[in-house]
Design a protein around this motif. Structure first.
Motif, short mmCIF file in Angstrom:
data_model
loop_
_atom_site.label_atom_id
_atom_site.label_comp_id
_atom_site.label_asym_id
_atom_site.label_seq_id
_atom_site.Cartn_x
_atom_site.Cartn_y
_atom_site.Cartn_z
N ILE A 7 0.79 -1.19 0.09
CA ILE A 7 0.02 -0.16 0.01
C ILE A 7 0.97 1.38 -0.02
CG2 ILE A 7 -1.71 1.36 1.20
CD1 ILE A 7 -2.68 -1.43 2.42
N ARG A 8 1.96 1.26 0.88
CA ARG A 8 2.86 2.39 1.00
C ARG A 8 3.37 2.57 -0.31
NH1 ARG A 8 3.89 0.09 6.10
NH2 ARG A 8 5.68 -0.85 5.05
N GLY A 9 3.84 1.46 -0.96
CA GLY A 9 4.50 1.74 -2.49
C GLY A 9 3.66 1.99 -3.73
N SER A 10 2.39 1.99 -3.43
CA SER A 10 1.78 2.22 -4.53
C SER A 10 1.04 3.59 -4.77
CB SER A 10 0.27 1.39 -4.57
OG SER A 10 -0.55 1.79 -3.27
N GLY A 11 1.36 4.51 -3.87
CA GLY A 11 1.04 5.93 -3.93
C GLY A 11 -0.43 6.12 -3.78
N ALA A 12 -1.02 7.26 -4.34
CA ALA A 12 -2.41 7.36 -4.40
C ALA A 12 -3.28 6.57 -5.01
CB ALA A 12 -2.57 8.93 -4.73
N ILE A 13 -2.78 5.72 -5.93
CA ILE A 13 -3.61 5.01 -6.94
C ILE A 13 -4.41 4.03 -6.06
CG2 ILE A 13 -3.75 3.52 -8.85
CD1 ILE A 13 -1.47 4.67 -9.98
N ALA A 14 -3.86 3.17 -5.21
CA ALA A 14 -4.40 2.06 -4.43
C ALA A 14 -5.59 2.41 -3.69
CB ALA A 14 -3.38 1.28 -3.61
N PRO A 15 -5.08 3.51 -2.59
CA PRO A 15 -6.56 3.76 -1.87
C PRO A 15 -7.58 4.56 -2.43
CG PRO A 15 -4.31 4.67 -1.12
CD PRO A 15 -3.93 4.17 -2.24
N THR A 16 -7.29 5.08 -3.38
CA THR A 16 -8.49 5.76 -4.23
C THR A 16 -9.39 4.65 -5.10
OG1 THR A 16 -7.01 6.38 -5.98
CG2 THR A 16 -7.68 7.97 -4.33
#
Length: 425
Positions: free
Chosen positions: A91-100
């Motif tokens: 999650i930390r390495g995926s930037g804003a893409i994964a959470p959104t």
């Protein structure tokens, strides 16, 4: 148990293991995850075909409580392995893409599922209408992290930017979905007269995160070369069973405790230990315990009386499940400037539900949120949404190659518009 019961149970288990392995291998040859064939093996032995004559012959009614117990252990082990593989670093390495993408691919299908629940309530609803609506929303929001990970591995995509983002999105989805389901179980009063125990859920969670996890971390730090000895393995198995028993006693469900114990096991410095645990538990689970779960789940699926109204409801369920998940994930991916084809591929991957969905549906059936007819339709939805992933990915990205093909590269390149039109992307 009598001699006849023991013989029937052992013969039936052997038949189920072989049938699951056969249909799982057939599914793999057809480009599908093995779980598709294994689920169909369970359904084939249920009342859908020959009115359950096969299962009645192989597994008489007096042996089925034992099957349910084995299935429960299999699900607990599976959920522990899911928690063991959950990695916050993704999650930390995926930037804003994964959470959104994760939030969008949960909120939209959740809302649409609740609306669909309003329509289905008169025909399939239970006494607890609020729990029914919330559960329908959750059932539409599930993504199966293990199946998604296997699809990416089979297509050599696990280490590509798209694969990393998909894994991160699925891991967030897992945590959010399980949290939502736990909340629904807690507020619906499923624990009966001992509902007060649910008040202890938060202290239990805090104890696992801030007492058990640091204690395990200190144990690993004192023994940096810790290996999976029989004593260590016994301790891990006992830990997952006790954690599962604790959440069951609290009035949640044993799957949450098993998952949580997998999450709290230390990550750094334990790669070999976790790999060995996964291997030992995974082989027994995938060979025996999960096929038993598929059998138990399949025995509850009855499509023999499916009529035109049922087919119409199934069509609506598929439309909401596929459309809500796809549109939610695709729209969020495009807002993050992901190329069109990769956005569509990510949305397709987020639609895989597999075994995770079956576990959720069995929880719903066990707690009375679903009746058998709606449960059967939802199992079909789980199979269809998982089976469609492979062909759609091939259409969007081409056939998998040894090095992952052209799925490598930046997901948010300034040339996204041009690359989206390239069939190799």
């Amino acid at each position: 148990m009598t001699t006849e019961q023991t013989t029937s149970l052992l013969v039936g288990l052997a038949a189920m293991v072989l049938l699951a392995r056969l249909l799982g291998a057939l599914a793999r040859r057809l480009g599908q995850p093995a779980v598709i064939g294994e689920v169909l093996a369970g359904i084939a032995l249920g009342p859908t075909l020959f009115h359950g004559a096969l299962s009645d012959t192989l597994l008489p009614a007096d042996t089925r409580p034992l099957l349910s117990a084995l299935a429960a252990i299999g699900v607990a082990v599976f959920m522990f392995i899911v928690g063991l593989e959950w990695d916050a670093a993704l999650i930390r390495g995926s930037g804003a893409i994964a959470p959104t993408v994760s939030l969008s691919s949960i909120l939209l299908p959740f809302g649409l599922g609740a609306v669909l629940g309003l329509y289905l309530m008169d025909d399939y609803g239970t006494d607890d209408r609020t729990a029914f609506l919330l559960f329908m929303g959750i059932a539409m929001s599930i993504t199966a992290f293990p199946v998604l990970a296997r699809i990416l591995t089979d297509r050599n995509m696990a280490r590509t930017p798209l694969g990393v983002v998909a894994l991160a999105c699925a891991s967030i989805d897992d945590v959010l979905a399980w949290s939502l389901l736990a909340a629904v179980v807690a507020i619906s009063g499923s624990a009966g007269p001992d509902q007060w125990r649910i008040l202890l859920a938060v202290p239990f969670l805090l104890a696992m995160l801030f007492l058990v996890r640091p204690a395990l971390r200190r144990l690993v730090d004192r023994r940096p070369s810790l290996r999976l000895t029989p004593t260590v393995f016994a301790g891990i198995v006992a830990g997952l069973l006790l954690s599962a028993a604790a959440t069951e006693w609290l009035g949640l469900h044993y799957i949450f405790g098993a998952f949580l114990f997998g999450v709290v096991l230390p990550r750094s410095g334990t790669d070999r230990l976790r790999r060995d645990v996964h291997e030992r538990l995974g082989h027994m689970s995938s060979t025996l315990l999960l096929p038993v779960f598929f059998l138990v789940a399949g025995l509850k699926v009855d499509l023999s009386g499916l009529d035109a109204n049922g087919l119409g409801d199934l069509g609506l369920i598929l439309l909401v499940a596929v459309g809500g998940k796809f549109v939610g994930a695709f729209a969020a991916a495009r807002l993050n400037r992901m190329p069109v084809r990769q956005s569509a591929a990510l949305a397709t991957l987020m639609n895989t539900r597999g075994l995770t969905e079956l576990i959720v549906l069995n929880v719903g059936l066990q707690l009375g949120y679903l009746d058998q007819e709606l449960y059967s339709l939802m199992v079909v939805m789980a199979v269809v949404t998982t089976a469609m992933a492979g062909p759609l990915l091939t259409w969007l990205l081409g056939r998998p190659t040894v090095d992952g093909g052209a799925t490598t590269g930046s997901l948010v390149s300034a040339e996204a518009g041009e690359r989206a039109t390239d069939p190799a992307v």
